[in-house]
Scaffold this motif. Structure first.
Motif, short mmCIF file in Angstrom:
data_model
loop_
_atom_site.label_atom_id
_atom_site.label_comp_id
_atom_site.label_asym_id
_atom_site.label_seq_id
_atom_site.Cartn_x
_atom_site.Cartn_y
_atom_site.Cartn_z
N ALA A 49 4.82 0.09 -5.23
CA ALA A 49 4.24 0.89 -4.65
C ALA A 49 3.54 1.53 -5.67
O ALA A 49 3.52 0.61 -7.31
CB ALA A 49 5.40 2.05 -4.47
N PHE A 65 -5.33 5.15 -0.07
CA PHE A 65 -3.81 4.98 0.81
C PHE A 65 -4.80 3.71 1.49
O PHE A 65 -3.50 2.78 1.74
CB PHE A 65 -4.49 6.36 2.06
CG PHE A 65 -2.78 6.11 2.70
CD1 PHE A 65 -2.01 6.33 2.73
CD2 PHE A 65 -3.55 5.43 4.62
CE1 PHE A 65 -1.01 6.49 3.92
CE2 PHE A 65 -2.97 5.78 4.90
CZ PHE A 65 -1.53 6.09 4.79
N GLU A 66 -6.02 3.71 1.96
CA GLU A 66 -6.56 2.65 2.68
C GLU A 66 -6.70 1.19 2.33
O GLU A 66 -5.68 0.20 2.33
CB GLU A 66 -7.53 3.39 3.61
CG GLU A 66 -8.00 4.01 4.66
CD GLU A 66 -9.27 4.20 4.95
OE1 GLU A 66 -9.93 4.94 6.02
OE2 GLU A 66 -10.54 3.75 4.39
N ALA A 68 -4.49 0.83 -0.03
CA ALA A 68 -3.15 -0.49 -0.93
C ALA A 68 -2.24 -0.64 0.10
O ALA A 68 -1.78 -1.61 0.50
CB ALA A 68 -2.42 1.26 -1.52
N ARG A 69 -2.54 -0.05 1.63
CA ARG A 69 -2.60 -0.38 3.05
C ARG A 69 -2.98 -1.61 3.54
O ARG A 69 -1.70 -2.60 3.48
CB ARG A 69 -2.29 0.84 4.23
CG ARG A 69 -2.08 2.15 3.99
CD ARG A 69 -0.11 1.68 4.41
NE ARG A 69 -0.61 1.60 5.06
CZ ARG A 69 0.48 2.17 6.43
NH1 ARG A 69 0.45 4.29 6.58
NH2 ARG A 69 0.98 1.91 7.98
N ALA A 70 -3.78 -2.13 2.85
CA ALA A 70 -4.27 -3.22 3.74
C ALA A 70 -4.02 -4.15 1.77
O ALA A 70 -3.58 -5.38 2.85
CB ALA A 70 -6.20 -2.93 3.25
N GLY A 72 -1.04 -4.43 0.82
CA GLY A 72 0.91 -4.49 1.14
C GLY A 72 1.31 -3.43 0.00
O GLY A 72 2.47 -4.22 0.11
N LYS A 74 2.26 0.11 -1.34
CA LYS A 74 3.05 1.55 -0.75
C LYS A 74 2.02 2.84 -1.41
O LYS A 74 2.50 2.74 -3.07
CB LYS A 74 4.33 1.69 -0.91
CG LYS A 74 4.64 3.45 -0.18
CD LYS A 74 6.02 3.72 -0.33
CE LYS A 74 6.37 5.18 -0.04
NZ LYS A 74 8.33 5.07 -0.15
N PRO A 75 1.75 3.21 -1.25
CA PRO A 75 0.35 4.28 -1.22
C PRO A 75 1.50 5.57 -2.07
O PRO A 75 1.92 6.27 -0.76
CB PRO A 75 -1.00 4.41 -0.52
CG PRO A 75 -0.38 4.39 1.08
CD PRO A 75 1.00 3.58 0.74
#
Length: 242
Positions: A49, A65-66, A68-70, A72, A74-75
């Protein structure tokens, strides 16, 4: 970010949205799509993260956020807040001419994220004086879902320790613990080889021990790679017009 540090999580990070101060990129520039970013380095180093704590604002939160999610990763959405010495409505510096202190705030959940939005918005609309400032009253009203770290050398507690006001620092620490709760407040320690940081480290650990407050180590991260130090220095020169 240089050597593999599985499990470590950066909780104090300034992206390029800390204008003229942060140089850690969320996305690579179009001119160099292979350039390292916060997230490529987090992946490489085994970090599960990473947080974003831009100065006084959340302009980059959605993009962070986007991305980080892309990747893998955790944001953790946060902000390095500016806190008024007294009321956010006052337009006067503090007793030692401080116009604001720094404080690290992190959202634990959606409630915390929404409270962070309210705090940052009020800081701009109600507390702006040199910087967008919030105050303790406002934080107490919107503390649910937030984790607070005591902050860097420019935080209220650190400034008081540096000024030899140990008892005052103890009172301030207890005040923040009461606002954010025993599970929501941490003593933030940093060691970048700066004399003032090392000067107060022992006292910070003692505060945590005496008041039953956990200690968390952070890096005040403003750029991603060691070789970014010189360009970052240029960025600061532009900011300071030097």
């Amino acid at each position: 970010m240089t050597d593999r540090t599985d499990g470590f999580v950066h909780l104090h990070v300034h992206s390029e949205y800390s204008l003229l101060d942060g140089a850690a990129r969320i996305d690579p520039p179009s001119s160099n799509p292979g350039a390292p970013t916060i997230f490529t380095e987090a992946q490489r180093l085994g970090m599960p993260a990473v947080a974003v704590t831009d100065h006084g604002s959340m302009f980059g939160a959605l993009k962070f956020f986007e991305a980080a999610r892309a990747a893998g990763v955790k944001p953790i959405i946060g902000v390095e807040a500016y806190v008024a010495p007294g009321s956010r409505f006052d337009r006067n510096p503090g007793e030692r001419e401080e116009k604001y202190y720094h404080l690290t705030l992190l959202a634990r959940n959606e409630t915390g994220y929404r409270n962070l939005l309210k705090l940052v918005s009020a800081a701009y609309l109600e507390g702006f004086y040199h910087r967008p400032r919030m105050d303790k009253q406002l934080m107490a009203e919107h503390a649910e879902g937030l984790t607070c770290l005591s902050g860097c050398l420019s935080s209220e507690v650190s400034v008081q320790l540096l000024n030899g006001q140990a008892e005052r620092a103890r009172q301030t620490t207890a005040e923040y613990r009461d606002i954010f709760g025993a599970e929501g407040y941490y003593i933030e320690v940093q060691d970048h080889g700066i004399g003032d940081q090392r000067k107060i480290l022992r006292q910070q650990f003692e505060l945590g021990r005496d008041l039953g407050i956990p200690v968390v180590a952070t890096n005040d991260l403003h750029y991603t790679l060691k070789e970014d130090a010189k360009p970052h220095d240029v960025l600061l020169c532009i900011q300071q017009q030097k």
